[in-house]
Design a protein around this motif. Sequence first.
Motif, PDB file in Angstrom:
ATOM      1  N   ALA A  18       0.602  -1.092  -0.057  1.00  0.00           N
ATOM      2  CA  ALA A  18      -0.242  -0.162  -0.600  1.00  0.00           C
ATOM      3  C   ALA A  18       1.381   1.209  -0.110  1.00  0.00           C
ATOM      4  CB  ALA A  18      -1.136   0.300   1.147  1.00  0.00           C
ATOM      5  N   LEU A  19       1.815   0.808   0.916  1.00  0.00           N
ATOM      6  CA  LEU A  19       2.385   2.625   1.235  1.00  0.00           C
ATOM      7  C   LEU A  19       3.340   2.221  -0.495  1.00  0.00           C
ATOM      8  CD1 LEU A  19       4.198   2.162   4.700  1.00  0.00           C
ATOM      9  CD2 LEU A  19       2.452   3.675   3.597  1.00  0.00           C
ATOM     10  N   TYR A  21       2.482   1.873  -3.491  1.00  0.00           N
ATOM     11  CA  TYR A  21       1.533   2.523  -4.393  1.00  0.00           C
ATOM     12  C   TYR A  21       1.002   4.148  -4.286  1.00  0.00           C
ATOM     13  CZ  TYR A  21       1.435  -1.502  -7.148  1.00  0.00           C
ATOM     14  OH  TYR A  21       0.997  -2.133  -8.589  1.00  0.00           O
ATOM     15  N   THR A  22       0.642   4.122  -2.542  1.00  0.00           N
ATOM     16  CA  THR A  22       0.423   5.767  -2.286  1.00  0.00           C
ATOM     17  C   THR A  22       1.597   6.276  -2.875  1.00  0.00           C
ATOM     18  OG1 THR A  22       0.066   5.019   0.179  1.00  0.00           O
ATOM     19  CG2 THR A  22       0.525   7.231  -0.437  1.00  0.00           C
ATOM     20  N   GLY A  25       0.572   6.458  -6.316  1.00  0.00           N
ATOM     21  CA  GLY A  25      -0.977   7.654  -7.017  1.00  0.00           C
ATOM     22  C   GLY A  25      -0.529   9.013  -6.303  1.00  0.00           C
ATOM     23  N   GLN A 144      -3.813  -0.081  -8.607  1.00  0.00           N
ATOM     24  CA  GLN A 144      -4.134   0.939  -7.133  1.00  0.00           C
ATOM     25  C   GLN A 144      -5.684   0.734  -6.961  1.00  0.00           C
ATOM     26  OE1 GLN A 144      -3.084   5.402  -7.531  1.00  0.00           O
ATOM     27  NE2 GLN A 144      -1.776   4.490  -9.294  1.00  0.00           N
ATOM     28  N   VAL A 148      -6.733  -0.806  -2.989  1.00  0.00           N
ATOM     29  CA  VAL A 148      -8.126  -0.217  -2.502  1.00  0.00           C
ATOM     30  C   VAL A 148      -8.715  -1.895  -2.067  1.00  0.00           C
ATOM     31  CG1 VAL A 148      -9.488   0.909  -1.923  1.00  0.00           C
ATOM     32  CG2 VAL A 148      -7.159   2.247  -3.174  1.00  0.00           C
ATOM     33  N   THR A 185      -4.430   2.324   5.725  1.00  0.00           N
ATOM     34  CA  THR A 185      -3.819   2.485   4.813  1.00  0.00           C
ATOM     35  C   THR A 185      -4.843   3.033   4.016  1.00  0.00           C
ATOM     36  OG1 THR A 185      -3.977  -0.206   4.077  1.00  0.00           O
ATOM     37  CG2 THR A 185      -2.430   0.230   5.181  1.00  0.00           C
ATOM     38  N   GLU A 188      -4.654   6.888   4.166  1.00  0.00           N
ATOM     39  CA  GLU A 188      -3.549   7.228   4.220  1.00  0.00           C
ATOM     40  C   GLU A 188      -3.756   7.762   2.220  1.00  0.00           C
ATOM     41  OE1 GLU A 188      -0.362   9.770   4.312  1.00  0.00           O
ATOM     42  OE2 GLU A 188      -1.623   9.730   5.595  1.00  0.00           O
ATOM     43  N   TYR A 189      -3.754   6.416   1.416  1.00  0.00           N
ATOM     44  CA  TYR A 189      -3.855   6.581   0.449  1.00  0.00           C
ATOM     45  C   TYR A 189      -4.691   7.722  -0.347  1.00  0.00           C
ATOM     46  CZ  TYR A 189      -4.426   5.252  -4.852  1.00  0.00           C
ATOM     47  OH  TYR A 189      -4.861   5.047  -6.017  1.00  0.00           O
ATOM     48  N   THR A 192      -3.018  11.196  -0.033  1.00  0.00           N
ATOM     49  CA  THR A 192      -2.479  11.497  -0.594  1.00  0.00           C
ATOM     50  C   THR A 192      -2.547  11.447  -2.659  1.00  0.00           C
ATOM     51  OG1 THR A 192      -0.380  10.008   0.330  1.00  0.00           O
ATOM     52  CG2 THR A 192       0.308  10.511  -1.596  1.00  0.00           C
ATOM     53  N   VAL A 193      -2.890  10.309  -2.545  1.00  0.00           N
ATOM     54  CA  VAL A 193      -3.740  11.123  -4.444  1.00  0.00           C
ATOM     55  C   VAL A 193      -4.796  12.503  -4.257  1.00  0.00           C
ATOM     56  CG1 VAL A 193      -4.867  10.270  -5.713  1.00  0.00           C
ATOM     57  CG2 VAL A 193      -3.767   8.873  -4.961  1.00  0.00           C
TER      58      VAL A 193
END
Length: 514
Positions: A18-19, A21-22, A25, A144, A148, A185, A188-189, A192-193
């Motif tokens: 996840a981190l 791909y964050t 993204g 991504q 998710v 997670t 957070e993702y 960020t996006v």
Amino acid sequence: MAQIRRRILLTAGVLCVALAYTGIGGDSLYSTTAPPDSHWWDYFEEEYDRLSEMLWQLRDPLDQALELIHQVLSSPINTNMTIHAESIAGLLSGQSETSSAAADDDNELPSSLIEIIAQYSIAEELPEAPTSLFRVYLDGLREQKDLVEIRLRLAFDAVLQAADVTLQPDVRRNELVIAQALLMTIHEYVSTVTRHRGFQIWVNPGESIQAAIDDARDGATITVAPGVYSESLYIDKSIVLEGAGFAFLAGISAGTRIGYSSTINPVARQIGILIHSEDSIEVTIGALAIQEASQAIAVTGNAILKIVGIDVLESDVGLDVSDSARVEISNSHLEYIQTAVRVSQQAELTFVGCGIGLNSIALELMGGMTTLKDCRVWGNSHSDSAVQVRGSAILQLIDSEVTHSEGSGIHASDNARLSISGGQVTYHDEDGILLSGRSTLVMEGVFCVDNGGFGVRVVTTGCRVSGSVEYEEFSGQISGSENTIPGAREAWSNRGGSVCPSEYSFLIMPPKAD
């Protein structure tokens, strides 16, 4: 325990991916040099926007699910574990009924997370063969989205385990910890996006709030860090503008609120925030202070504004609502202002749980409809009245208090309509309620006491107001009953008398039996 360890290891693995791909993204994916074929780059940009919009829709159900998990895990003994877990499962997938523990009856629950993701897809077959670099980008978006969805389904499985009454309490709590880690997670993702794509913008001291508004897309949230911002703002799109909350004193008085820590102070006493659109837009403002402005907030056109928790201070006009605009304001304070609130034309304004005090005029209503519920209007200094209702304005006071003015409490004139239900009209230097012109009063269950003039004065031949101002003789209508309006020799007396003229004394009598 072995099963729990395996699930925790699986979660840890997902966290690592996840981190990774964050990062993809966020800035690195968006800032990659565009392929030579701009047509495909535009297509990718559209797809990335669609992904961002889908992620933005996850915020409310995601926040609500995390809040419920936090409530359960914060309690050392929770007898409602099954009920809470089923509520969380409903937020994640929509497959379980949500209980009253998840939301109040008045608040509709948001869509489930998995339902929102299921509505989003990227075409597998494209009409033309794009460059290989473009396919890498597009595959990244698919991965991504899939990642998710995998995290959500893992979290859902963990929540179902937490709802299983056949498992030990410690095992069930551990399952909720796993679900919490997975959802955090995703949170957070999403942050960020959406932040990078203009859905979430942070403004720090020295930066421009207006620049952030200009860059924001419809539906974005702009968060203003603590500090003083010397600028005037213009909003013509649907956004959320929020400050950093309260500032508190330290030392001996630690914990004492001194106001909001994010303050808008326009240069040369210009307008603070102007919200205008001929089309319908929905703006939310909260946790801010606005001070020393010609108009702290002006709302015009067909704009819709929701205000939650602001302080408006030391301005010429606090809140000015006109045209067909609609405003709802709660838990806010307007103080030390020449005219705290002004409403005209067909505008609608609703106050809930607010304080309007230490101004010259609290409310200047020339049109539209204004409602105050559970509010306090106090300490206003205008010689006529604190609340002025004229023109075709409509004012409804529900369980509110109008008190301690240097003139009368409320003056309704022209064709204005005044409705008071419950609450108090007290301690005014002049009359509690003054009626002139063709105004209308409906008054039920009001405590109208300790006023310097009459409790209720209706401008007629025998009940005129002394002084240089001439008021139009009353020709409107009055109705009501069960009000407490004592005379000059009664406890809590109105020193001029109860009701003038006495023909309106039915206001203090119980309703007639059917």
